[in-house]
Design a protein around this motif. Structure first.
Motif, PDB file in Angstrom:
ATOM      1  N   GLN A  17       0.841  -1.196   0.000  1.00 17.14           N
ATOM      2  CA  GLN A  17       0.000   0.000   0.000  1.00 17.14           C
ATOM      3  C   GLN A  17       0.874   1.244   0.000  1.00 17.14           C
ATOM      4  N   THR A  20      -0.604   7.270  -4.354  1.00 17.65           N
ATOM      5  CA  THR A  20      -0.594   7.242  -5.815  1.00 17.65           C
ATOM      6  C   THR A  20      -0.614   8.687  -6.311  1.00 17.65           C
ATOM      7  N   ASP A  27       4.559   5.845 -10.965  1.00 15.73           N
ATOM      8  CA  ASP A  27       4.236   4.597 -10.274  1.00 15.73           C
ATOM      9  C   ASP A  27       5.190   4.328  -9.124  1.00 15.73           C
ATOM     10  N   HIS A  30       4.082  -0.473  -4.937  1.00 17.31           N
ATOM     11  CA  HIS A  30       2.805  -1.119  -4.610  1.00 17.31           C
ATOM     12  C   HIS A  30       1.869  -1.157  -5.811  1.00 17.31           C
ATOM     13  N   GLN A  31       2.112  -0.299  -6.802  1.00 14.79           N
ATOM     14  CA  GLN A  31       1.274  -0.292  -7.994  1.00 14.79           C
ATOM     15  C   GLN A  31       1.750  -1.282  -9.050  1.00 14.79           C
ATOM     16  N   ARG A  32       2.974  -1.716  -8.963  1.00 12.56           N
ATOM     17  CA  ARG A  32       3.545  -2.539 -10.028  1.00 12.56           C
ATOM     18  C   ARG A  32       3.805  -3.985  -9.644  1.00 12.56           C
TER      19      ARG A  32
END
Length: 319
Positions: A17, A20, A27, A30-32
């Motif tokens: 987490q 963003t 990025d 946690h987004q990838r």
């Protein structure tokens, strides 16, 4: 046919987490990061080793079993600069004092990852992780090479060469590996950088000399001597076919890494270690890496977890 990777269907992605940002190219980890699936494109595979039974046997400060979760939380908000994929492949957990079973389970998970072309980075956990990591790499190479030249590079305040005939612990993995090399007829090539003379007995220094270990003590590190140590490391790597990097976070000064099982009174700063890690990363020979002894129970302001996360980030930058 290569063995299938044993996947944990309960990989906990909730640890990943963070903030963003709306701008393109903003990025964060946690987004990838993705949960590992069968047949995934080769990339970097994180695998946790939630174990500190070896630390307990070695009379150290327990709590490193919480290291994998703490390291993931620290990695999650870091900026993403990698081109290739990164996967979370879950955890191996030690039940009670069942260290050997946990080491076997980790080796069982690592070998198929290596077979599939991934670069595993194992998140510890006590430094008993090293024998498990070695066992997984050795299993991967056994059917491919007769006598592989594996260079073990340990960034550590301790040799971890204690006599394993008494008890296996976080203080014995490289002696166990040396014994395993003898059994296999493989060369034992070991470099230990950042050693504290105050934290290792004469017997351990003698053992290192007998095994022809490349030793650089913490007191040898300084900006003016870093080039010489880097050249030593490059010469060591030249004579290896494969490299296994293991980082015991107690190599860092206690001010930088308070959350470890055995904090260093002196240590080697992260600024001096990072150029060496880059040499290893860019050698083209790195097959496996792990980080050991992150103990969140004793961390201050997540300093140690943040330092460990930066090292993982550095290791993955060229992918």
């Amino acid at each position: 046919m290569p063995a299938k990777m044993p996947l944990d269907n309960a990989i906990d992605m909730s640890l990943w987490q963070g903030r963003t940002d709306p701008e393109p190219g903003s990025d964060r980890w946690h987004q990838r990061i993705q949960p590992l699936t069968q047949g995934a494109t080769p990339g970097c595979a994180l695998l946790g080793f939630a174990c500190d039974a070896g630390v307990a046997r070695n009379q150290g400060r327990t709590g490193a079993a919480g290291g994998p979760a703490a390291l993931r939380r620290a990695l999650a908000p870091l900026a993403w600069h990698r081109h290739g994929s990164v996967y979370d492949s879950g955890d191996v957990r030690c039940e009670g004092d069942a260290m050997e079973a946990a080491q076997q389970a980790l080796a069982d998970r690592l070998a198929p990852l290596l077979d599939a072309g991934h670069l595993p980075i194992v998140l510890g956990g006590g430094h008993e992780i090293a024998y498990a990591s070695w066992s997984g790499l050795a299993r991967h190479l056994t059917d491919r090479e007769t006598s592989p030249r594996i260079g073990i590079i340990n960034l550590d305040a301790h040799f971890d060469l204690r006599d394993p005939r008494h008890v296996h612990s976080s203080g014995t993995p490289f002696a166990q590996i040396a014994d395993d090399c003898i059994r296999r007829g493989w060369p034992f090539r070991y470099a230990c950088l950042g050693v504290s003379r105050a934290a290792n007995t004469q017997a351990l220094f003698q053992r290192a000399e007998q095994l022809n270990v490349l030793v650089r003590e913490d007191r040898e590190f300084g900006a003016y001597r870093l080039d010489a140590i880097q050249r030593d490391l490059e010469r060591f790597i030249v004579h290896c076919d494969h490299v296994y990097l293991t980082i015991d976070l107690d190599v860092l000064p206690a001010a930088e890494a308070p959350g470890v099982s055995a904090p260093a009174a002196r240590g080697v700063s992260q600024a001096l270690l990072e150029p060496l890690i880059e040499v290893i990363r860019d050698s083209g020979k790195l097959r496996l890496a792990d980080l050991a002894e992150l103990n969140p129970d004793f961390d201050l302001d997540n300093r140690t977890a943040r330092a460990a996360a930066r090292l993982v980030h550095l290791l993955t930058l060229n992918g």
